[in-house]
Design a protein around this motif. Sequence first.
Motif, mmCIF file in Angstrom:
data_model
loop_
_atom_site.group_PDB
_atom_site.id
_atom_site.type_symbol
_atom_site.label_atom_id
_atom_site.label_comp_id
_atom_site.label_asym_id
_atom_site.label_seq_id
_atom_site.Cartn_x
_atom_site.Cartn_y
_atom_site.Cartn_z
ATOM 1 N N ASN A 54 -6.196 1.957 1.621
ATOM 2 C CA ASN A 54 -6.676 0.940 2.558
ATOM 3 C C ASN A 54 -6.532 -0.465 1.967
ATOM 4 O O ASN A 54 -6.321 -1.421 2.692
ATOM 5 C CB ASN A 54 -8.145 1.217 2.912
ATOM 6 C CG ASN A 54 -8.718 0.208 3.863
ATOM 7 O OD1 ASN A 54 -9.032 -0.910 3.463
ATOM 8 N ND2 ASN A 54 -8.824 0.568 5.131
ATOM 9 N N ASN A 55 -6.680 -0.581 0.654
ATOM 10 C CA ASN A 55 -6.655 -1.909 0.036
ATOM 11 C C ASN A 55 -6.178 -1.818 -1.404
ATOM 12 O O ASN A 55 -6.465 -0.859 -2.101
ATOM 13 C CB ASN A 55 -8.070 -2.498 0.039
ATOM 14 C CG ASN A 55 -8.110 -3.895 -0.540
ATOM 15 O OD1 ASN A 55 -7.675 -4.842 0.104
ATOM 16 N ND2 ASN A 55 -8.595 -4.035 -1.761
ATOM 17 N N SER A 56 -5.437 -2.836 -1.836
ATOM 18 C CA SER A 56 -5.153 -2.999 -3.271
ATOM 19 C C SER A 56 -4.725 -4.425 -3.519
ATOM 20 O O SER A 56 -4.292 -5.127 -2.600
ATOM 21 C CB SER A 56 -4.067 -2.046 -3.748
ATOM 22 O OG SER A 56 -2.788 -2.596 -3.523
ATOM 23 N N LYS A 59 -8.739 0.787 -2.803
ATOM 24 C CA LYS A 59 -9.709 1.461 -1.938
ATOM 25 C C LYS A 59 -8.974 2.416 -1.017
ATOM 26 O O LYS A 59 -7.907 2.079 -0.496
ATOM 27 C CB LYS A 59 -10.489 0.441 -1.103
ATOM 28 C CG LYS A 59 -11.430 -0.385 -1.938
ATOM 29 C CD LYS A 59 -12.189 -1.388 -1.111
ATOM 30 C CE LYS A 59 -13.037 -2.278 -2.018
ATOM 31 N NZ LYS A 59 -13.605 -3.409 -1.274
ATOM 32 N N LEU A 67 0.828 -1.208 0.000
ATOM 33 C CA LEU A 67 0.000 0.000 0.000
ATOM 34 C C LEU A 67 0.861 1.256 0.000
ATOM 35 O O LEU A 67 0.415 2.321 -0.444
ATOM 36 C CB LEU A 67 -0.902 0.007 1.228
ATOM 37 C CG LEU A 67 -2.133 -0.900 1.172
ATOM 38 C CD1 LEU A 67 -2.928 -0.752 2.456
ATOM 39 C CD2 LEU A 67 -2.990 -0.565 -0.030
#
Length: 123
Positions: A116-118, A63, A27
Motif C-alpha cells: 500500500n505504501n513505501s 505498509k 509499489l
Amino acid sequence: MAALIESSVAILLFCLLFTKAFGACTLDNINIGTVRSGREIRGQPEWNVTVINNCPCPQSQIKLSCVGFQSATNVDPSIFLKQDDLCLLINGNPLQPFASVSFSYAWDPPFLLLPNNSMVEGC
Ligand SMILES: *[C@@H]1O[C@H](CO)[C@@H](O)[C@H](O)[C@H]1NC(C)=O
Ligand SMILES: *[C@@H]1O[C@H](CO)[C@@H](O)[C@H](O)[C@H]1NC(C)=O
C-alpha cells in the motif's frame, strides 16, 4: 573500508543507471509471497509470508493493506504491526535492495496482503 566505499559507489551508480533506464521504483517492486507451511496451529493452517524489495534502492515505511488481519499465533509486531487496515513492516525501517523479510501467521482463509505504501530512499 576501501572495498566498502567501492561497493557503495557501485550500488549508487547502479541505482542511478537503473532509475534512468526504468524510472523510479514503485509499489510493484515490492513482492509478497504466501506459502502454506504445512503446520496447523489451534486448528488453523499456518502461512509463511515473504516480502521482497525487488528494487535496487532501499525502501522504508513499507505498509501492506491487511484488512481484517488476525492470527491464531503471535506475529512479532516489530516485523508486522497491524494498524487498522494497514500493517507496518519492520517498524518502517528500510528494507535493503533485494532483501526480504518473513513472518508467519495462522488463519483460515489466508489474507490478501498487498503493498500500500513505501518510500524509495537514495535513488
Ligand atoms: C515456514 O517458516 C518456518 C519458520 O521460519 C520455517 O521453519 C519453514 O521451513 C517454512 N516453511 C515453508 C514451506 O516455507
Ligand atoms: C492504501 O490504504 C488506504 C487506506 O486503507 C486506501 O484508501 C488506499 O486506497 C490504499 N492504496 C493502495 C495503493 O492500496
